[in-house]
Write an enzyme that holds these catalytic residues in place. Structure first.
Site, PDB file in Angstrom:
ATOM      1  N   ASP A  52      -0.393  -8.265   3.108  1.00 59.97           N
ATOM      2  CA  ASP A  52       0.004  -7.084   3.030  1.00 59.97           C
ATOM      3  C   ASP A  52       1.451  -6.868   3.158  1.00 59.97           C
ATOM      4  OD1 ASP A  52       0.518  -4.053   3.824  1.00 59.97           O
ATOM      5  OD2 ASP A  52      -1.701  -4.184   4.553  1.00 59.97           O
ATOM      6  N   HIS A 102      -8.502   3.236  -3.545  1.00 60.06           N
ATOM      7  CA  HIS A 102      -8.259   4.645  -3.496  1.00 60.06           C
ATOM      8  C   HIS A 102      -6.906   5.366  -3.344  1.00 60.06           C
ATOM      9  CE1 HIS A 102      -8.371   6.013   0.814  1.00 60.06           C
ATOM     10  NE2 HIS A 102      -7.696   4.878   0.721  1.00 60.06           N
TER      11      HIS A 102
END
Ligand code: SAM
Length: 423
Positions: free
Chosen positions: A277, A322
């Protein structure tokens, strides 16, 4: 089956009566209490009651719309000032100021927030119309089930991200669309206009210091704590054992490892789960890993648009794509290619958007709210299975969509993609 001789409102009322009786029966059989707004009431119904719950919520919502004047229904659905109350509650963490099982005066709350008492009273009384707090006696504030949930700092962080970061983005989404028609860029959005920045939301989080980054990661973990986003779906509904012993997983965009930990706990054959991340998100995340999992969970700062550098058996993308336009999803998928071995898996856990009317309306509405949110904040969208297939083909025809699983009760489907390349 509804009775055609009844009026529509009578049919809906009959549905509500019959389905509520089913819910009561299920709860009674399990010795569970009936739903209540009391601060100590359990928040969820058992899975067994899900179909009846869907039927009652949809029927009640239609009845509400049928019995209202159209403009009054539109005004309520718009609800543009609901968020002012919720923002106030989140920014000052007002829930934490109300004692569990007790009460506090508006005057006390005003003193602690430095807001004028009459304004705070109006804001909280509006929140009370949504069953967030209650006024057990004039001038005093006490908890309901919803306000009590917000006493958890993580829940409050979730509400704060929603009202401080997402809401201004929605307000400016249409302006952004007119300013940058057809844009695929994450920094040409309602979010950028709403926050007066040329950065994307992730640019703002990355540059906003650890407090904002942790609040965002915490909010994500709270989403994951809602039953329909439970990490249990990926633990239980994908055949991890079939991947064999010593399987290495990279959780791309895995935040602070809340899903990675569930995977490692649930499947002993996963030798390692590496969480990638942004640096600001994974900094210090080690501290949250229990001792029993420490040898199998690791964290690594990595930009998901940069070429992947870690060789693994599975690249797991949960709730990542998304957030990106098709153009960027293609870049993200292609960034994995340099390290993919033949047969490597890309597992994408994302919403598979239903056709209109294919799922209970209240659930469809929640999915469409997410879809619009993705547009406002990221210039991104939620996708149907067909759109996922097209996206993978555009990224590279060697990405083969092998299976799609949509576990009952899950808001996210599981797409298993196999890399059909050669060494
Ligand atoms: C919607 S959250 C999903 C988190 C987690 N996978 C889950 O399911 O709860 C998206 C994640 O993508 C991460 N992210 C966004 N941009 C990134 C980038 N350029 N490189 C790496 N991670 C990024 C965010 O920090 C965040 O943790």
């Amino acid at each position: 089956m509804s009775n055609p001789s009844l009026t529509r409102i009578a049919q809906l009322a009959a549905t509500i009566t019959a389905e509520v009786a089913k819910i009561d029966g299920i709860l009674a059989a399990r010795g569970l209490p009936s739903p209540s707004l009391d601060e100590d009431a359990p928040p969820t119904l058992p899975d067994e009651a899900a179909d009846a719950q869907d039927a009652v919520i949809d029927a009640a919502a239609e009845l509400n719309d049928l019995l209202r004047e159209p403009l009054s229904a539109i005004y309520e659905h718009g609800g543009h000032n609901n968020n002012v109350c919720l923002q106030t509650i989140a920014r000052f963490h007002i829930s934490a100021m109300v004692p569990a099982g007790g009460r506090v005066s508006y005057a006390d709350l005003a003193a602690r927030t430095a807001l004028p008492e009459q304004v705070l009273r109006r804001l909280l009384r509006h929140a009370m119309t949504m069953h967030v707090f209650r006024e057990p006696e004039p001038g005093m504030v006490a908890h309901t089930r919803a306000s009590k949930a917000l006493t958890d700092p993580a829940m409050n962080a979730w509400l704060r991200i929603g009202t401080e970061e997402m809401w201004p983005a929605a307000v400016r989404m249409l302006d952004a669309l007119q300013k940058w028609p057809e844009s695929s860029e994450p920094n040409e959005t309602g979010f950028s206009l709403g926050h007066n920045t040329s950065e994307s939301i992730y640019g703002v989080i990355g540059g906003g210091g650890p407090e904002l980054a942790v609040r965002f990661a915490t909010a994500m973990a709270v989403y994951a704590s809602r039953p329909e986003y439970s990490p249990a779906f990926i633990v239980d509904h994908y055949d991890w054992a079939a991947l064999g012993p010593e399987t290495r997983v990279v959780d791309v965009g895995g935040a602070q490892g809340h899903v990675a930990m569930a995977l490692a706990r649930g499947h002993a054959n996963l030798a390692s789960v590496l969480v990638q991340d942004m640096a600001v998100v994974v900094a210090g995340a080690d501290a949250g890993v229990p001792a029993a999992l420490k040898s199998r969970i690791a964290f690594m700062p990595h930009d998901l648009l940069a070429p992947q550098t870690v060789v693994a058996d599975v690249y797991y993308f949960r709730w990542i794509l998304h957030n990106w336009s098709d153009k960027h999803c293609v870049l993200i998928l292609r960034a994995q290619i340099p390290v993919l071995k033949p047969g490597a898996r890309i597992i994408i856990q994302e919403t598979c958007m239903p056709e209109p009317g294919a799922v209970p309306r209240w659930k469809e509405k929640a999915l469409r709210m997410n879809d619009i949110n993705m547009g406002a904040v990221f210039n991104a969208r939620e996708r149907t299975v067909g759109e996922w297939r097209d996206l993978l083909a555009e990224a590279d025809p060697r990405f083969v969509l092998k299976a799609v699983t949509e576990p009952k009760g899950s808001a996210l489907g599981i797409l298993e993609v196999v890399w059909n390349g050669t060494d």
